[in-house]
Structure formats: C-alpha cells, structure tokens
Design a protein around this motif. Structure first.
Motif, mmCIF file in Angstrom:
data_model
loop_
_atom_site.group_PDB
_atom_site.id
_atom_site.type_symbol
_atom_site.label_atom_id
_atom_site.label_comp_id
_atom_site.label_asym_id
_atom_site.label_seq_id
_atom_site.Cartn_x
_atom_site.Cartn_y
_atom_site.Cartn_z
ATOM 1 N N THR A 1 -10.150 73.984 -2.858
ATOM 2 C CA THR A 1 -8.845 73.407 -3.150
ATOM 3 C C THR A 1 -8.900 72.294 -4.191
ATOM 4 O O THR A 1 -7.914 71.590 -4.408
ATOM 5 N N SER B 1 -6.792 70.700 -8.836
ATOM 6 C CA SER B 1 -5.364 70.897 -8.567
ATOM 7 C C SER B 1 -4.551 69.704 -9.043
ATOM 8 O O SER B 1 -5.077 68.644 -9.397
ATOM 9 N N ALA C 1 -0.742 67.744 -7.736
ATOM 10 C CA ALA C 1 0.205 67.746 -6.625
ATOM 11 C C ALA C 1 1.301 66.724 -6.836
ATOM 12 O O ALA C 1 1.081 65.655 -7.423
ATOM 13 N N VAL D 1 1.833 72.095 -4.917
ATOM 14 C CA VAL D 1 0.514 72.224 -5.549
ATOM 15 C C VAL D 1 0.453 73.596 -6.227
ATOM 16 O O VAL D 1 0.130 74.591 -5.575
ATOM 17 N N GLY E 1 -2.589 75.506 -3.720
ATOM 18 C CA GLY E 1 -2.193 75.013 -2.407
ATOM 19 C C GLY E 1 -2.373 76.031 -1.301
ATOM 20 O O GLY E 1 -2.865 77.145 -1.499
ATOM 21 N N THR E 2 -1.953 75.645 -0.106
ATOM 22 C CA THR E 2 -2.136 76.496 1.074
ATOM 23 C C THR E 2 -1.372 77.812 0.966
ATOM 24 O O THR E 2 -1.835 78.847 1.444
ATOM 25 N N GLN F 1 2.439 73.517 -0.853
ATOM 26 C CA GLN F 1 1.322 73.084 -0.025
ATOM 27 C C GLN F 1 1.794 72.766 1.392
ATOM 28 O O GLN F 1 1.184 73.165 2.371
ATOM 29 N N GLU F 2 2.892 72.034 1.496
ATOM 30 C CA GLU F 2 3.488 71.708 2.795
ATOM 31 C C GLU F 2 4.998 71.600 2.643
ATOM 32 O O GLU F 2 5.495 71.072 1.641
ATOM 33 N N PRO G 1 -0.135 72.343 6.763
ATOM 34 C CA PRO G 1 -1.558 72.615 6.552
ATOM 35 C C PRO G 1 -2.359 72.428 7.832
ATOM 36 O O PRO G 1 -2.011 71.612 8.688
ATOM 37 N N THR H 1 -7.449 68.866 2.854
ATOM 38 C CA THR H 1 -7.223 69.723 1.692
ATOM 39 C C THR H 1 -7.181 68.904 0.409
ATOM 40 O O THR H 1 -7.793 69.275 -0.594
ATOM 41 N N GLN H 2 -6.469 67.777 0.411
ATOM 42 C CA GLN H 2 -6.283 67.012 -0.811
ATOM 43 C C GLN H 2 -7.536 66.217 -1.168
ATOM 44 O O GLN H 2 -8.181 65.614 -0.308
#
Length: 478
Positions: free
Chosen positions: A138, A141, A143, A161, A165-166, A178-179, A199, A207-208
């Motif tokens: 990840t 990236s 964000a 993201v 992202g997710t 991402q969320e 997430p 993740t970040q």
C-alpha cells in the motif's frame, strides 16, 4: 493589597467617576422622554455608587464593555473585529465547514526487487495493473482524508486513495476509496454505531505510511489479514478498553449470487499504562475462495488476482468458504525505544494449494509471528528492525486470498513435493530521517526467504529460495 496598589487605584477610580459625571451632563434631553431620561439617570447613579463602594473597599472598578479603559477608536475597532468574526463564523457554518478536518499524505517510493528484476519508482501505480504483493503493497500512494463531526457528535469519515487503497485491493481494479464510514453516538459518546467501508483493524501495522516505521509491511499484514469490511457494527469505550465489532462482508462491497453469510469481525484494545498496551482481533464467517482447483462452467480456470475466469472473464461459481482468523498484538514505547509484536493464526476451508488425492478441496492453514523494534538515535534519526515468520506447510500451502502457487510472494510449494507448502521468513532493517515534523525520508533493506524454492527468478525462469529488496520513500503529510 500592597501599598503601591492602593495608591494607583484611586486615580483610576476617580477618572471613572469623572467620566460618568461628564456623560450625565452631556445627555441630550430633547432627544429622550422624561421616563427614559430618569431611567438612564438612575442607572448612572447606581454605577457611580458602585464605583464609590469599590473605591472605599480598595478594589479596582470593573470597566463597562466598550467604555471604561478604551478610547472611542479602540471601541470602534473592537466592534468591527467582533462583527467580522461573527460573519466569518456564520459563513463557515452555512458552507458546512464547522467540525471539518482535512488532512492527507503522499509517499513516492523507489523499489528494487532482485528476483523480479525490477528497479524504479512506484507512485500511484494501479493494484489492478500489477496485482498485490509484498513488494507492491500500500505504499507509493497519495491520500486525501476528510473528517466531519456534527454538533450531535456524529462523525463522517472519507479517505480517498487513487489506485492504491483498500477498494482497489478488494476488487482487483483501480478504484479511489480507502474508507467511507460513519460513527453515530447511541445515547452517549462512549457508545457508537459504526457503518460503511472500514479498513481492517488487525495487527500492529496500518495501511497508511504515516503510521508505519518501515516502507513495506510485515508478512502477516500482506498475506494473512483481511483488507476491509463493509457492514454495520458498534464501538464501545469503557475505561481502558476500546472494543468494536461488525457484521460485514469481508473484502467485498457486495456479495455475489448464492453467497449470503457475512463475517463477524471484532477488535479489542487495552491501554494498560501510558507505555504498554495490547489488543486482539478476529474474523469468523465466509469469504471469497480463490482456489484454482475449481473450474468455471466455461472450462477456464480462476485468476486468483481478479477473482474472474480467463480469458472470457466469466464469474466463477465457486462459493465462499469458511474463514477463521485470530491475532493478538502488543506494543511498548518508552523514551527512544519502541517495540511491537504480533501472533496470528488462520484457516480457510477448501482453499489449499493442493487438493486431496480424490480431487476434493482441503483447508489452507497457517500461523505466524512478527516483531519490530526501533530506536531513535537523535530526534531526527531512527533505526528499525523487523522479523517475520509464517508456518504454511499444510496441504501444499495456501494463505488468505492465495490458493495457488505464487512465485512473486513466495507462497505454495516447489512443484516437487506438492503436499508440503513453504514456510516463509523475512528480515527487514531500516533507517528514517525526519526532515521536519511532516516530512520523513525512509530507507530499508529486506531479505525474504522460504523453506522451499518458491520464489520465481524472472531472468532465468527458475524457482529459488530467497529474494532481496531495497526501498526508499519520502512520506509527506499535512
């Protein structure tokens, strides 16, 4: 009260009395009725009496707002600033900016992977274009994070993201979210309703990149943990405990036809002291099974990266299978030292790399450990070391989302002994330099190994037992 204070008090109080008297003499009687004038005179008399009493008691007089202790110009300026501030607050509220926090980050990276025969920059490359691997996790990236809280305490959280992202990882396509979640108080701020796309919260890594010491993630994060949940649940804070649970889809925003059972995902954290804490998380239910041992109705095999059959991209009929995951992690931070540890165990039914002799699907099973230690040599320079291990020899191997031999991540068996999967190891050392509080330059050297030859050397087309990786990144946040 000191002697000096008493001497300095009298002139100030007398000045106030003189000002009050002058104000009374200057009242324009012609512009007011007798009743209004009497009321103002009474108020003025009361004020004079109050000033006299404070003078006799040796206390300073409280200045009337906008009058005593300020010149007319100062009063005018104060009124102007107050009016402007109120207008700005009204405009902020009308535009929805009240309770809004905007933040973000980016981390362009450089990665060199020996067995993949690659060396170059990675930034905003799509997961759907290159798959998900420990050398393409990840990082790399950008964000944008939006957090909005209403007056009632409801929180709305949206993180975007692009490509990394997710949502991109879940769908094998280049997406942006991402969320996307909400938190709604249920009677009190300590009990919240949570819903949306969240997430995964397992393990000690995030993740970040702003919350991680190293660039790449540990083996447990990349190969054994879910990516995200889509559903509804609760979060409860009680003393030193924070617990949350969701009834959700794991790694998908919508269930495919014939799949109805969600998962129960939970997490609990306990802050024992200001230096030490621990937590545990688990997932139980059904999730996508990417076993390559099952073919689709059109005769093509499943692509484990996209979840689709090839070449016609027909969705496979293989049903979701039972998943049971559990992990416990802990931290200790004091002074310049920081320690993190994690233990994970997992199982997915009918998802092993190797099928039984009669062709029936068997379970993939694994357990693993990860530990990290860091030390700040100075306020700017920090050294990190991390060690990982996954035991994955059961039924030819197989991890969460990896039900086939994977030469890039080193998963599965060597093709000679197909009954025994490869156990995985990783040792990573890194050095970080904080240019300022919002900019960190990271660098790391990582060695991955396996008990069997499961890494593909793309230059020779052969399988080997190890791989080496070098990476740097510049993490900038605001």
């Amino acid at each position: 009260m000191t002697r000096q204070a008493r001497h300095t008090l009298a002139p100030a109080a007398l000045t106030a009395l003189a000002g009050a008297a002058l104000l009374a003499l200057s009242l324009p009687a012609s512009a007011q009725s007798n009743d209004e004038l009497l009321r103002e005179l009474r108020a003025l008399k009361d004020r004079v009496n109050q000033l006299e009493q404070q003078l006799q008691a040796g206390k300073p007089a409280a200045a009337a707002p906008g009058q005593w202790g300020m010149t007319p110009e100062q009063t005018q300026e104060l009124n102007r600033v107050t009016t402007k501030a109120e207008a700005l607050e009204d405009s902020r509220d009308a535009m929805g900016f009240k309770g809004l926090k905007i933040s973000g980050y980016m981390d362009p990276a450089f990665v060199a992977s020996r067995r993949q025969n690659t060396a170059g920059f990675q930034f905003l490359n799509g997961v759907g274009d290159d798959g998900y691997a420990y050398d393409n996790s990840t990082f790399g990236s950008v964000a944008l994070d939006l957090l909005k809280e209403t007056d009632s305490g409801t929180k709305y959280h949206l993180t975007l993201v692009p490509n990394r992202g997710t949502e991109s990882i879940m769908n094998g396509a280049n997406r942006i979210v991402q969320e996307a979640s909400v938190q709604v108080p249920l009677g009190d701020p300590a009990t919240l309703l949570i819903a949306g796309h969240v997430p995964d919260w397992s393990g000690y890594e995030y993740t970040q990149p702003t919350l991680n010491k190293l660039i790449t993630h540990n083996l447990l994060f990349d190969l054994t943990l879910p990516t995200a949940y889509t559903g509804v649940g609760t979060q409860v804070t009680s003393g030193k405990w924070i617990t949350k649970a969701m009834l959700a889809n794991m790694n998908t925003s919508k269930r495919s036809a014939g799949n109805k059972m969600p998962v129960i995902a939970y997490r609990a954290d306990y802050a024992a002291t200001e230096y030490f804490g621990f937590g545990f998380a688990g997932v139980h239910g059904k999730a996508a099974n990417f076993s390559e041992n099952v073919t689709t109705s059109d005769g093509f095999q499943l692509n484990p990266t996209t979840g689709l059959s090839e070449p016609n991209s027909v969705v496979v009929s293989q049903p979701d299978s039972r998943v049971d995951l559990f992990e416990i992690d802990a931290y200790f931070t004091r002074g310049d030292w920081n320690f993190n540890g994690q233990f994970s165990v997992g199982r997915q039914a009918a998802a092993s790399v190797t099928a039984a002799a009669d062709g029936s699907l068997r379970a993939a099973q694994w357990w693993g450990l990860s530990g990290l230690a860091s030390y700040k040599f100075t306020q700017r320079i920090e050294g990190i070391v991390r060690a990982d291990y996954i035991n994955n020899k059961k039924n030819g191997g197989g991890l969460l989302g990896y039900a086939t031999n994977d030469g890039r991540n080193g998963i599965g068996n060597d093709g000679v002994d197909t009954e025994t999967g490869a156990n995985r190891y990783a040792l990573t050392v890194g050095l970080n330099y904080a240019i300022d509080p919002t900019v960190v330059f990271k660098t790391e050297l990582r060695h991955d190994a396996a008990s069997r030859a499961v890494f593909e050397d793309v230059r020779t087309g052969t399988l080997v037992k190890n791989n080496q990786l070098f990476a740097t990144s510049l993490v900038v946040s605001f």
